[in-house]
Design an enzyme around this catalytic site. Structure first.
Site, PDB file in Angstrom:
ATOM      1  N   GLN A 153     -76.898-125.540 -34.944  1.00 36.41           N
ATOM      2  CA  GLN A 153     -76.316-126.569 -33.787  1.00 36.41           C
ATOM      3  C   GLN A 153     -75.183-127.295 -34.324  1.00 36.41           C
ATOM      4  OE1 GLN A 153     -80.068-129.121 -33.790  1.00 36.41           O
ATOM      5  NE2 GLN A 153     -81.207-127.353 -32.464  1.00 36.41           N
ATOM      6  N   ARG A 159     -84.091-138.203 -35.132  1.00 38.93           N
ATOM      7  CA  ARG A 159     -83.395-137.095 -35.617  1.00 38.93           C
ATOM      8  C   ARG A 159     -81.935-137.461 -35.955  1.00 38.93           C
ATOM      9  NH1 ARG A 159     -85.074-131.714 -32.866  1.00 38.93           N
ATOM     10  NH2 ARG A 159     -84.276-130.754 -34.908  1.00 38.93           N
ATOM     11  N   ARG A 189     -77.591-122.275 -23.868  1.00 40.54           N
ATOM     12  CA  ARG A 189     -76.241-121.992 -23.889  1.00 40.54           C
ATOM     13  C   ARG A 189     -75.781-121.213 -22.746  1.00 40.54           C
ATOM     14  NH1 ARG A 189     -78.344-122.233 -28.962  1.00 40.54           N
ATOM     15  NH2 ARG A 189     -77.031-122.676 -30.852  1.00 40.54           N
ATOM     16  N   ARG A 245     -94.459-126.777 -32.120  1.00 42.38           N
ATOM     17  CA  ARG A 245     -94.730-125.310 -32.821  1.00 42.38           C
ATOM     18  C   ARG A 245     -95.862-125.318 -33.964  1.00 42.38           C
ATOM     19  NH1 ARG A 245     -90.602-122.181 -31.311  1.00 42.38           N
ATOM     20  NH2 ARG A 245     -88.450-123.136 -31.273  1.00 42.38           N
ATOM     21  N   LYS A 290     -87.072-131.702 -38.410  1.00 38.78           N
ATOM     22  CA  LYS A 290     -87.475-130.749 -37.049  1.00 38.78           C
ATOM     23  C   LYS A 290     -87.925-132.000 -36.181  1.00 38.78           C
ATOM     24  CE  LYS A 290     -85.017-127.319 -38.175  1.00 38.78           C
ATOM     25  NZ  LYS A 290     -83.898-126.644 -37.174  1.00 38.78           N
ATOM     26  N   ASP A 337     -87.467-121.675 -37.453  1.00 41.03           N
ATOM     27  CA  ASP A 337     -88.612-122.137 -36.678  1.00 41.03           C
ATOM     28  C   ASP A 337     -89.883-121.720 -36.719  1.00 41.03           C
ATOM     29  OD1 ASP A 337     -86.581-123.864 -35.442  1.00 41.03           O
ATOM     30  OD2 ASP A 337     -86.177-122.447 -33.959  1.00 41.03           O
ATOM     31  N   LYS A 342     -85.051-119.830 -26.230  1.00 41.66           N
ATOM     32  CA  LYS A 342     -84.656-121.325 -25.752  1.00 41.66           C
ATOM     33  C   LYS A 342     -83.069-121.511 -26.193  1.00 41.66           C
ATOM     34  CE  LYS A 342     -86.942-124.573 -28.268  1.00 41.66           C
ATOM     35  NZ  LYS A 342     -85.978-125.126 -29.213  1.00 41.66           N
ATOM     36  N   GLY A 377     -83.224-131.054 -29.230  1.00 43.42           N
ATOM     37  CA  GLY A 377     -82.175-131.207 -30.492  1.00 43.42           C
ATOM     38  C   GLY A 377     -80.892-130.346 -30.018  1.00 43.42           C
TER      39      GLY A 377
HETATM   40  C1  S3P Z   1     -81.106-123.910 -32.709  1.00 43.78           C
HETATM   41  C2  S3P Z   1     -80.872-124.066 -34.109  1.00 43.78           C
HETATM   42  C3  S3P Z   1     -81.923-124.532 -35.124  1.00 43.78           C
HETATM   43  C4  S3P Z   1     -83.244-124.198 -34.579  1.00 43.78           C
HETATM   44  C5  S3P Z   1     -83.421-124.945 -33.225  1.00 43.78           C
HETATM   45  C6  S3P Z   1     -82.511-124.133 -32.221  1.00 43.78           C
HETATM   46  C7  S3P Z   1     -80.061-123.536 -31.843  1.00 43.78           C
HETATM   47  O1  S3P Z   1     -81.735-125.695 -35.328  1.00 43.78           O
HETATM   48  O2  S3P Z   1     -84.381-124.885 -35.354  1.00 43.78           O
HETATM   49  O3  S3P Z   1     -84.951-124.604 -32.515  1.00 43.78           O
HETATM   50  O4  S3P Z   1     -80.319-123.151 -30.650  1.00 43.78           O
HETATM   51  O5  S3P Z   1     -78.904-123.571 -32.232  1.00 43.78           O
HETATM   52  P1  S3P Z   1     -80.694-126.138 -36.564  1.00 43.78           P
HETATM   53  O6  S3P Z   1     -79.403-125.627 -36.043  1.00 43.78           O
HETATM   54  O7  S3P Z   1     -80.427-127.612 -36.645  1.00 43.78           O
HETATM   55  O8  S3P Z   1     -81.257-125.456 -37.910  1.00 43.78           O
END
Ligand code: S3P
Length: 440
Positions: free
Chosen positions: A173, A126, A30, A391, A346, A319, A25, A98
């Site tokens: 993120q 969130r 990206r 999840r 989350k 995750d 994912k 997110g």
């Molecule tokens: C992700 C970063 C994680 C992860 C999310 C995907 C990403 O979140 O939990 O499922 O693709 O950068 P956080 O960076 O908020 O921990």
């Protein structure tokens, strides 16, 4: 939107066979973003056909990027260049994702136009201050509702400047939002993390030709370059594989081969933890594809013993806590999880969602602000709520494979955000899993 969907998970047979795990994912989001902003045509192979990543794809189409889908999991992206996006006429809908919302907050801060980022009910709860604060320091004009949650309004046309940012949260993120704004900033942007997080943004930017210096926990780049088209092979998502890894570990007699799974160090904390608990997981044919480490994972049933999960592994398995909680509930002895307070924000509050469901199945546990202390033993049947969290739903589907009675899982539609064919693959492997309302 179809009506609410529930699952009934019950013991199946020993898990067996070879499975292809859908695309990662994080990499899929990206790949769409960087291919869209590149000069030239990029090919993405193994794209995740999930609702989250399709939301990102739809947003870039809305921003004027031509994206062809010649066959499932393949995309051909006609990049428009770093300054080539069109002004959107409607809000950009990130759905449940997110990653889309936070990365786009950074990217949109560098555009000439204004836009609004919206999401579904879960995403709309969130926290977004974590990206707004550093972006505002860079000069971004970004605002939200009173409680610092979506929708986000991003005003374009301003000038961004690079910053040195010491992030207090270990979040890929947040790091990525700052780096993506940094592409459009004057001067250098540097991000320091409290613990290293997944590094796809920095690695993929480099694959697309943008100069990036990075070491675990630290990234540096400067604005003013261009991205050139690249081909992206997307590895199987370790976080999706995790459900099958734990299922094969727990169900007696199982042996599964999970093909082409991404085993980037920043994603595989669960492998260390499960092995320390006694799991039998072997990486076969470890190789590199498009700069990413990939392996086939052979998993055989093994009894587990509870452990104290090392806090240093937390970001590398952020995750995986819902499924780790199921493994812990089936292990002999106590498992202690600490330092995982991020789970509270989350797709659902994952500490609360898992604690509630596990208690329903008869597990003794103590919920703490940043984790849980879980006493392993036998699982009973019962009705649990996914809280709309993909999840959590898949974790309880695994619980059903070893529980003494049926596990009814409420509201599983969101599984399609990250692993749309989970139920089909799981049944193929040997799971007892059916939609509520279907005959046993
Ligand atoms: C992700 C970063 C994680 C992860 C999310 C995907 C990403 O979140 O939990 O499922 O693709 O950068 P956080 O960076 O908020 O921990």
């Amino acid at each position: 939107m179809v009506g609410r969907q529930d699952w009934i998970a019950s013991r199946g047979r020993a898990l067996a066979g070879e499975l292809d795990i859908p695309g990662d994912k994080s990499v899929s989001h990206r790949a769409i973003m960087f291919a869209s902003l590149a000069d030239g045509i990029s090919h993405i192979d193994g794209f995740l056909e999930g609702e989250d990543t399709r939301a990102t794809e739809a947003i870039f189409r809305q921003l004027g990027v031509r994206i062809e889908a010649p066959s499932p999991s393949r995309r051909i992206v006609h990049g428009v260049g770093i300054d080539g996006l069109d002004t959107p006429v409607a809000p950009l809908d990130c759905g449940n994702a997110g990653t889309a919302m936070r990365l786009l907050a950074g990217l949109m801060s560098g555009q000439r136009f204004d836009c609004t980022l919206v999401g579904d009910a879960s995403l709309s709860r969130r926290p977004m201050l974590r990206v707004m604060t550093p972006l505002r320091r860079m000069g971004a004009r970004i605002s939200s509702g009173d409680d610092q949650t979506p929708p986000l309004h991003v005003r374009g046309g301003g000038a961004l400047r690079g910053i040195e940012f010491e992030s207090e949260i270990a979040s890929a993120q947040v790091k990525s939002a700052v780096l993506l704004a940094g592409l459009y900033a004057e001067g250098e942007t540097v991000v320091h993390e409290p613990r290293p997080t997944r590094d796809y943004t920095e690695r993929m930017l480099a694959e697309f030709g943008w100069p990036v210096a990075h070491a675990p926990g630290r990234v540096r780049l400067a604005g003013g370059h261009r991205l050139r088209a690249a081909d992206v092979p997307v590895p199987g998502d370790f976080s999706s594989a995790a459900f099958l890894i734990v299922a094969a570990t727990l169900v007696p007699g199982s042996e599964l081969l999970l093909k082409s799974v991404g085993v980037n160090l920043r994603r595989t904390g669960l492998l260390h933890v499960l092995r320390a608990m006694g799991a039998d997981i072997v990486e076969l044919d470890r190789r590199r594809e498009g700069g990413e480490a990939v392996a086939d994972l052979r998993v055989r049933h093994a009894p587990l013993t509870g452990i104290e999960v090392p806090v240093r592994h937390v970001p590398d398995m952020i995750d995986e806590f819902p499924i780790l909680a199921i493994a812990a509930a089936c292990a002999e002895g106590t498992t202690t999880i600490r330092g995982a307070e991020e789970l509270r924000v989350k797709e659902s509050d994952r500490i609360r969602s898992m604690a509630n469901g596990l208690r329903t199945l008869g597990v003794a546990l103590e919920e703490t602000p940043d984790g849980a202390i879980i006493d392993g033993g036998r699982l009973g049947g019962g009705a649990v709520d996914s809280h709309g969290d993909h999840r959590v739903a898949m974790a309880f589907a695994v619980a059903g494979q070893v529980a003494d009675g049926e596990v009814v899982i409420g509201d599983v539609g969101n599984v399609a955000t990250s692993f749309p064919n989970f139920d089909v693959l799981a049944r193929q492997a040997g799971f007892g899993l059916r939609a509520a309302g279907q005959a046993a």
